[in-house]
Every structure is written in C-alpha cells, then in structure tokens.
Design a protein around this motif. Structure first.
Motif, mmCIF file in Angstrom:
data_model
loop_
_atom_site.group_PDB
_atom_site.id
_atom_site.type_symbol
_atom_site.label_atom_id
_atom_site.label_comp_id
_atom_site.label_asym_id
_atom_site.label_seq_id
_atom_site.Cartn_x
_atom_site.Cartn_y
_atom_site.Cartn_z
ATOM 1 N N GLY A 203 0.903 -1.189 -0.036
ATOM 2 C CA GLY A 203 0.154 -0.079 -0.146
ATOM 3 C C GLY A 203 0.963 1.173 -0.016
ATOM 4 N N LEU A 204 1.673 1.356 0.925
ATOM 5 C CA LEU A 204 2.809 2.423 0.745
ATOM 6 C C LEU A 204 3.396 2.469 -0.574
ATOM 7 C CD1 LEU A 204 4.425 2.099 4.463
ATOM 8 C CD2 LEU A 204 2.590 3.865 3.540
ATOM 9 N N ALA A 205 3.958 1.522 -1.070
ATOM 10 C CA ALA A 205 4.605 1.600 -2.413
ATOM 11 C C ALA A 205 3.639 2.225 -3.470
ATOM 12 C CB ALA A 205 5.166 0.204 -2.727
ATOM 13 N N SER A 206 2.506 1.726 -3.435
ATOM 14 C CA SER A 206 1.286 1.961 -4.488
ATOM 15 C C SER A 206 1.112 3.582 -4.266
ATOM 16 C CB SER A 206 0.281 1.211 -4.269
ATOM 17 O OG SER A 206 0.395 -0.241 -4.684
ATOM 18 N N GLN A 207 1.042 4.159 -3.045
ATOM 19 C CA GLN A 207 0.692 5.450 -2.687
ATOM 20 C C GLN A 207 1.834 6.390 -3.280
ATOM 21 O OE1 GLN A 207 0.010 5.611 1.439
ATOM 22 N NE2 GLN A 207 -2.169 5.741 1.350
ATOM 23 N N ALA A 208 3.254 5.746 -3.033
ATOM 24 C CA ALA A 208 4.491 6.465 -3.422
ATOM 25 C C ALA A 208 4.624 6.720 -4.849
ATOM 26 C CB ALA A 208 5.667 6.038 -2.700
ATOM 27 N N HIS A 209 4.289 5.585 -5.574
ATOM 28 C CA HIS A 209 4.304 5.506 -7.190
ATOM 29 C C HIS A 209 3.081 4.835 -7.619
ATOM 30 C CE1 HIS A 209 8.666 5.799 -6.426
ATOM 31 N NE2 HIS A 209 8.540 5.088 -5.288
ATOM 32 N N PRO A 210 2.073 5.688 -7.780
ATOM 33 C CA PRO A 210 0.598 5.224 -8.237
ATOM 34 C C PRO A 210 0.719 4.506 -9.842
ATOM 35 C CG PRO A 210 0.579 7.388 -7.998
ATOM 36 C CD PRO A 210 1.982 7.182 -7.456
ATOM 37 N N HIS A 211 1.885 4.909 -10.485
ATOM 38 C CA HIS A 211 1.947 4.530 -11.833
ATOM 39 C C HIS A 211 2.325 3.158 -12.139
ATOM 40 C CE1 HIS A 211 5.620 6.591 -10.609
ATOM 41 N NE2 HIS A 211 6.071 5.656 -11.530
ATOM 42 N N LEU A 212 2.923 2.496 -10.867
ATOM 43 C CA LEU A 212 3.618 1.148 -10.880
ATOM 44 C C LEU A 212 2.653 0.314 -10.389
ATOM 45 C CD1 LEU A 212 7.269 2.166 -9.903
ATOM 46 C CD2 LEU A 212 6.382 1.581 -12.302
ATOM 47 N N SER A 213 2.816 -1.260 -10.808
ATOM 48 C CA SER A 213 2.004 -2.109 -9.905
ATOM 49 C C SER A 213 2.819 -2.744 -9.064
ATOM 50 C CB SER A 213 1.395 -2.993 -11.171
ATOM 51 O OG SER A 213 0.877 -4.176 -10.426
ATOM 52 N N PHE A 214 2.221 -3.199 -7.931
ATOM 53 C CA PHE A 214 2.953 -4.068 -6.908
ATOM 54 C C PHE A 214 2.011 -5.098 -6.491
ATOM 55 C CE2 PHE A 214 4.533 0.349 -6.475
ATOM 56 C CZ PHE A 214 5.735 0.451 -6.642
ATOM 57 N N THR A 215 2.815 -6.110 -6.325
ATOM 58 C CA THR A 215 2.008 -7.443 -6.056
ATOM 59 C C THR A 215 2.684 -8.193 -4.631
ATOM 60 O OG1 THR A 215 1.389 -7.746 -8.269
ATOM 61 C CG2 THR A 215 1.232 -9.492 -6.801
ATOM 62 N N VAL A 216 1.853 -8.794 -3.980
ATOM 63 C CA VAL A 216 2.556 -9.578 -2.788
ATOM 64 C C VAL A 216 2.304 -11.119 -3.214
ATOM 65 C CG1 VAL A 216 2.319 -10.259 -0.465
ATOM 66 C CG2 VAL A 216 1.996 -8.057 -1.141
ATOM 67 N N GLY A 217 3.682 -11.700 -3.130
ATOM 68 C CA GLY A 217 3.341 -13.251 -3.390
ATOM 69 C C GLY A 217 4.341 -14.004 -3.119
ATOM 70 N N SER A 218 4.730 -15.390 -3.498
ATOM 71 C CA SER A 218 5.659 -16.091 -3.138
ATOM 72 C C SER A 218 6.827 -16.069 -4.344
ATOM 73 C CB SER A 218 5.441 -17.593 -2.949
ATOM 74 O OG SER A 218 6.272 -18.527 -3.010
ATOM 75 N N MET A 219 8.029 -15.931 -4.003
ATOM 76 C CA MET A 219 8.989 -16.063 -5.030
ATOM 77 C C MET A 219 9.352 -17.258 -5.580
ATOM 78 S SD MET A 219 12.212 -13.503 -3.448
ATOM 79 C CE MET A 219 12.443 -14.443 -2.105
ATOM 80 N N ALA B 198 6.635 -19.198 -6.597
ATOM 81 C CA ALA B 198 5.401 -19.286 -7.480
ATOM 82 C C ALA B 198 4.888 -17.861 -7.944
ATOM 83 C CB ALA B 198 4.341 -20.217 -6.773
ATOM 84 N N LEU B 199 5.643 -17.221 -8.915
ATOM 85 C CA LEU B 199 5.241 -15.902 -9.280
ATOM 86 C C LEU B 199 3.861 -16.051 -9.992
ATOM 87 C CD1 LEU B 199 8.927 -14.720 -10.152
ATOM 88 C CD2 LEU B 199 7.352 -14.175 -7.989
ATOM 89 N N ALA B 200 3.031 -15.155 -9.850
ATOM 90 C CA ALA B 200 1.741 -14.925 -10.704
ATOM 91 C C ALA B 200 2.098 -14.494 -11.864
ATOM 92 C CB ALA B 200 0.516 -14.528 -9.851
ATOM 93 N N LEU B 201 2.989 -14.556 -12.829
ATOM 94 C CA LEU B 201 3.369 -14.113 -13.777
ATOM 95 C C LEU B 201 3.446 -14.939 -14.866
ATOM 96 C CD1 LEU B 201 6.298 -11.910 -12.240
ATOM 97 C CD2 LEU B 201 4.118 -10.975 -12.851
ATOM 98 N N ARG B 202 3.257 -14.436 -16.245
ATOM 99 C CA ARG B 202 3.417 -15.132 -17.429
ATOM 100 C C ARG B 202 4.721 -15.448 -17.804
ATOM 101 N NH1 ARG B 202 0.111 -11.066 -19.069
ATOM 102 N NH2 ARG B 202 2.010 -10.191 -20.489
ATOM 103 N N GLY C 136 14.682 -21.234 -10.757
ATOM 104 C CA GLY C 136 13.862 -21.876 -11.654
ATOM 105 C C GLY C 136 12.552 -21.102 -12.018
ATOM 106 N N GLU C 137 11.994 -20.372 -11.037
ATOM 107 C CA GLU C 137 10.923 -19.619 -11.328
ATOM 108 C C GLU C 137 11.381 -18.169 -11.790
ATOM 109 O OE1 GLU C 137 6.711 -18.909 -10.895
ATOM 110 O OE2 GLU C 137 8.049 -20.411 -11.417
ATOM 111 N N PHE C 138 12.543 -17.697 -11.394
ATOM 112 C CA PHE C 138 13.190 -16.461 -11.978
ATOM 113 C C PHE C 138 13.325 -16.496 -13.458
ATOM 114 C CE2 PHE C 138 15.068 -14.705 -7.802
ATOM 115 C CZ PHE C 138 13.788 -14.499 -7.335
ATOM 116 N N HIS C 139 13.900 -17.882 -13.827
ATOM 117 C CA HIS C 139 14.199 -18.177 -15.235
ATOM 118 C C HIS C 139 12.741 -18.246 -15.869
ATOM 119 C CE1 HIS C 139 15.027 -20.706 -18.468
ATOM 120 N NE2 HIS C 139 16.175 -20.179 -18.568
#
Length: 191
Positions: A25-41, A43-47, A73-76
């Motif tokens: 929430g703090l990051a989103s307030q400081a940088h509203p033009h960026l997207s921030f997500t909370v999750g596990s490194m 199992a990233l919820a990314l394509r 492996g998830e980073f790769h």
C-alpha cells in the motif's frame, strides 16, 4: 516487491502478510503509476518470459539451500530472453544457518537466514539456465561481519541445449577490499 513465508514461520505468517500488504500500500501510494504484488518468489503469478529483470538483492538468503533451485527456476521462467537478474547474498566460507531473536534496536524477530559459500549460490543459478556474467565478492568493511557475493545473471536469448546443466562461469572473481573507504577491484583466479 516479493515476500516468501517459509513453513517454519507459520506462527508469524499473519503478521508478515499484514506487513506485506501495508508495504504494498505504501509503495502504491508513493508510485501510483507502478503495479505492486505480494506473493511467493517460488510461485510468481506472472506469465513466462514477462519480466525484463528481477532484483533479488538480499531477498533470497531466507530461502533454504534446498529451495534455491525452485526459486531460481521460477526467476528463469518469468524472465524474458536477455532478462537480467542482479542478486546479492551475504555469504560464509561454509554453510551457516542463523536464527536471530533480535533485530536492530532490540526488537524481537523470528526467521532463518542461510549463509552459503558463493559456489553454492552460483550452482543453482546456473542449473536453472541462467548465465552468470559477473560475480563480485566484497570483503566486509571495517565493523561489518559478512562477505557479500553479488551475481549478475541473465537469461540467454535462445534456450541453451545445455539448459538444466551446470554452465561454467567466466574465469575469475572480482573482489573489493575497502579499508580506506575507497573501492579497489582486483581480479582473482579461480581454481
């Protein structure tokens, strides 16, 4: 911003989850033009191939050595071809598992930190298919206790036929000794 809750921390998981969402929430307030997500490194919820880079500076040392292949492996998987991974990790000559009970200022904490020799960090990076292009080993400053190993790895432009195998790194390690407060880099041969 990624946070990973290990099973050993189940007793504080609710507090960590609340903290993670507050930080988001703090990051989103400081940088509203960026997207921030909370999750596990792990199992990233990314394509696949979605990210141009991942900054993992001091964010993987809470992951047990057995889980590093899954993490890298998830980073790769999520890095685009040519994507970069700068990763810094406090290291030790031998595997050292720490369980601090106090943080700065005497605040109570409960977590694990895994300090590994640089080779034990480099191996799962390479096995994940990432190519280590630079390795910096920085000796501790006066008053500091730990050596820091920093790697710059990249995902190859094309899949390697050696993917999943250990890829040898370039022949050398750069080290920093800063007794005078100035950085001087020297090349050290690796065996």
């Amino acid at each position: 911003m990624l946070f990973q809750v290990e099973p050993a921390l189940e007793g504080v998981a609710d507090r960590l989850d609340l903290l993670s969402h507050r930080l988001r929430g703090l990051a989103s307030q400081a940088h509203p033009h960026l997207s921030f997500t909370v999750g596990s490194m792990t199992a990233l919820a990314l394509r696949d191939n979605e990210l141009g880079g991942i900054l993992a500076h001091y964010s993987t040392h809470h992951t047990s050595p057995e889980q590093l292949p899954l993490l890298y492996g998830e980073f790769h998987r999520t890095l685009a071809p040519g994507g970069l991974l700068p990763a810094g990790h406090a290291e030790d000559d031998e595997y050292l598992r720490l369980r601090p009970t106090q943080a700065y200022g005497g605040h109570p904490v409960s977590y694990e930190s895994h300090l590994l020799p640089a080779e034990r960090i480099a191996e799962p990076l390479s096995r994940a298919g990432l190519v280590i292009t630079t390795r910096l080993v920085q000796e501790p400053d006066e008053g500091a206790r730990r050596t820091v190993a920093t790697f710059l790895a990249r995902k190859p432009e094309r899949p390697s036929r050696h993917s999943g195998c250990h890829v040898p790194e370039p022949g050398g390690v750069f080290m920093s000794n800063r007794p005078t407060g100035q950085r001087t880099w020297r090349r050290r041969s690796t065996p």
